[in-house]
Design a protein around this motif. Structure first.
Motif, short mmCIF file in Angstrom:
data_model
loop_
_atom_site.label_atom_id
_atom_site.label_comp_id
_atom_site.label_asym_id
_atom_site.label_seq_id
_atom_site.Cartn_x
_atom_site.Cartn_y
_atom_site.Cartn_z
N ALA A 39 -95.02 -6.70 -42.94
CA ALA A 39 -95.26 -6.62 -41.49
C ALA A 39 -94.33 -7.59 -40.81
N PHE A 40 -94.01 -7.26 -39.58
CA PHE A 40 -93.25 -8.22 -38.76
C PHE A 40 -93.70 -8.10 -37.32
N GLY A 41 -93.48 -9.17 -36.57
CA GLY A 41 -93.79 -9.18 -35.14
C GLY A 41 -92.62 -9.81 -34.42
N GLY B 201 -91.83 -13.18 -36.54
CA GLY B 201 -92.60 -13.63 -37.69
C GLY B 201 -92.74 -12.43 -38.61
N ALA B 202 -92.85 -12.66 -39.91
CA ALA B 202 -92.91 -11.52 -40.84
C ALA B 202 -93.50 -11.96 -42.17
N GLU C 153 -94.61 -4.84 -33.08
CA GLU C 153 -95.17 -5.03 -34.40
C GLU C 153 -94.58 -3.99 -35.33
N HIS D 44 -101.34 -11.11 -29.79
CA HIS D 44 -100.18 -10.57 -30.51
C HIS D 44 -100.42 -9.07 -30.71
N PHE E 165 -102.23 -13.54 -42.05
CA PHE E 165 -102.28 -12.13 -42.45
C PHE E 165 -101.10 -11.70 -43.30
N VAL E 166 -100.23 -12.64 -43.69
CA VAL E 166 -99.14 -12.31 -44.62
C VAL E 166 -99.06 -13.37 -45.72
N SER F 109 -100.37 -7.71 -33.62
CA SER F 109 -100.87 -7.51 -34.99
C SER F 109 -102.21 -6.75 -35.08
N GLN G 267 -101.93 -3.35 -36.35
CA GLN G 267 -101.87 -3.17 -37.81
C GLN G 267 -103.23 -2.71 -38.33
N ARG H 57 -100.87 -15.03 -23.81
CA ARG H 57 -101.25 -16.33 -24.35
C ARG H 57 -101.39 -17.34 -23.23
N1 PHE Z 1 -98.35 -11.85 -34.94
C1 PHE Z 1 -97.46 -12.93 -35.20
C2 PHE Z 1 -97.25 -13.71 -33.93
O1 PHE Z 1 -97.66 -13.31 -32.91
C3 PHE Z 1 -96.12 -12.46 -35.70
C4 PHE Z 1 -96.20 -11.78 -37.05
C5 PHE Z 1 -96.39 -10.42 -37.12
C6 PHE Z 1 -96.10 -12.51 -38.22
C7 PHE Z 1 -96.45 -9.80 -38.35
C8 PHE Z 1 -96.14 -11.91 -39.43
C9 PHE Z 1 -96.30 -10.56 -39.50
O2 PHE Z 1 -96.66 -14.75 -33.95
#
Ligand code: PHE
Length: 369
Positions: A333-335, A310-311, A238, A196, A278-279, A198, A201, A222
């Motif tokens: 954070a979000f992805g 995801g966030a 991200e 990911h 991580f959140v 992340s 971050q 993946r």
């Molecule tokens: N890194 C997570 C994923 O790959 C997504 C995500 C990013 C979730 C940041 C929360 C915060 O699924």
């Protein structure tokens, strides 16, 4: 070849008389005139002609001079003069032939190289941006307007950035090769292709500290079996904001702004609680379906929503791991799945189209920037 001296000497030197049919000077000159008169067709033809008459070893002209021995002494001066005149004529004619040949060669070369300006032009086919690039740039523009900067990170990551600092417990299933491509398990912090975006971050927060507002688009990997909606290589964007007093409300407002800018002002965002290490809290984020406006259709499987990200609020352990005091700073954070967004915006049904390089598909995006 009017040589007065020669004429005067002629009666006394019958051997050298140019009126004699087999006079050697006359016959060489006559033969040359005839041959040269026919012209030369090529450089090698010319070299043969030149060699035959002027060649140092076997040339007919040098042979004339050698033959002077056979001429009686009283006729030698006249013979020599005529031989010299013949030599001069032949040399001059050869030089002219050489020049003419050269001119013809230049002309031929120019004709061969000439561009036919009357031919229709070949239109250069302009390439185009890949749909993922187009969408990435649009997303970057939206976040740049909101005061974010754009960050980048390595695709070959280590366990520390990809998992550990992101608060993944050691036994988390993502650390298994079922889900991740490991490159070097024996390294101090095992190397893998990032699963990911992340880990950016961690890199950005550790490097730049708080306050921070970044997005990090990029490729992720993946170990998935590939189908219409899954690929082993795909793209995420991200997002990370760490400032004083940041809450889930800021996350929701940001995502709503973002969806409105990307999909249209009537687009709604939905947050459903979920777990990411991580959140805390964490959420699955969906956009109201842009095709049916949330009423339900085949594209959104009748749900009215399409999951895109995801966030959540940044976990205190993540802040601590990056040297940021979680009592002072908070963040979100979000992805976001970039390929998914492209599928949605352009309405194509199969993720694999993004990877195949099929021109019939890709050329449809060539006019977009
Ligand atoms: N890194 C997570 C994923 O790959 C997504 C995500 C990013 C979730 C940041 C929360 C915060 O699924």
């Amino acid at each position: 070849m009017n040589d007065d001296g020669q004429k005067r000497d002629a009666p006394a030197t019958p051997h050298a008389s140019r009126l004699t049919p087999d006079d050697p000077v006359d016959s060489v000159v006559a033969a040359f005139r005839e041959e040269a008169g026919r012209g030369v067709s090529s450089r090698s033809d010319f070299e043969r002609l030149k060699g035959r008459y002027l060649g140092r070893e076997k040339g007919l002209v040098p042979a004339l001079f050698a033959g002077i021995r056979d001429v009686p002494p009283e006729g030698r001066a006249a013979f020599g003069a005529r031989a010299n005149a013949a030599k001069k004529e032949i040399e001059e004619a050869v030089a002219l032939l050489s020049q003419a040949l050269e001119r013809r060669e230049v002309e031929a070369r120019q004709a061969a190289e000439a561009v036919d300006v009357t031919l229709p032009g070949r239109r250069a086919r302009a390439g185009g941006l890949h749909p993922v690039t187009i969408v990435r740039r649009r997303i970057e523009q939206i976040f740049l307007r909101m005061g974010y900067s754009i960050a980048d990170g390595p695709e070959l990551e280590n366990d520390r950035h990809n998992f550990e600092a992101l608060n993944f417990p050691p036994e988390h299933p993502a650390r298994d090769s079922q889900d991740s491509f490991f490159v070097d398990r024996k390294a101090a912090s095992p190397l893998l292709l990032r699963t990911h975006t992340s880990p950016v971050q961690i890199r950005e927060l550790a490097r730049r500290g708080a306050p921070l507002r970044v997005i990090a688009p990029g490729r992720v990997y993946r170990n998935e079996s590939v189908d219409a909606t899954h690929a082993a290589v795909f793209h995420q964007v991200e997002g990370l904001v760490v400032e004083r007093g940041i809450s889930m409300a800021d996350l929701k407002g940001t995502i709503e702004e973002f969806f409105a800018a990307l999909f249209g002002p009537e687009t709604k965002a939905r947050f459903i609680p979920t777990f990411f290490p991580f959140v805390e809290p964490g959420a699955d984020v969906a956009a109201s379906c842009i095709f049916c406006k949330g009423r339900g259709c085949a594209k959104c499987k009748q749900s009215g929503w399409i999951e895109l990200a995801g966030a959540g609020a940044v976990h205190p352990n993540v802040l601590t791991a990056c040297g940021v005091d979680p009592e002072e700073y908070t963040g979100f954070a979000f992805g976001l799945g970039l390929d998914r967004v492209a599928m949605l915006l352009y309405g194509f049904p199969d993720l694999r189209l993004l990877l195949e390089g099929d021109e019939r598909f890709l050329s449809q995006f060539a006019s977009e920037a």
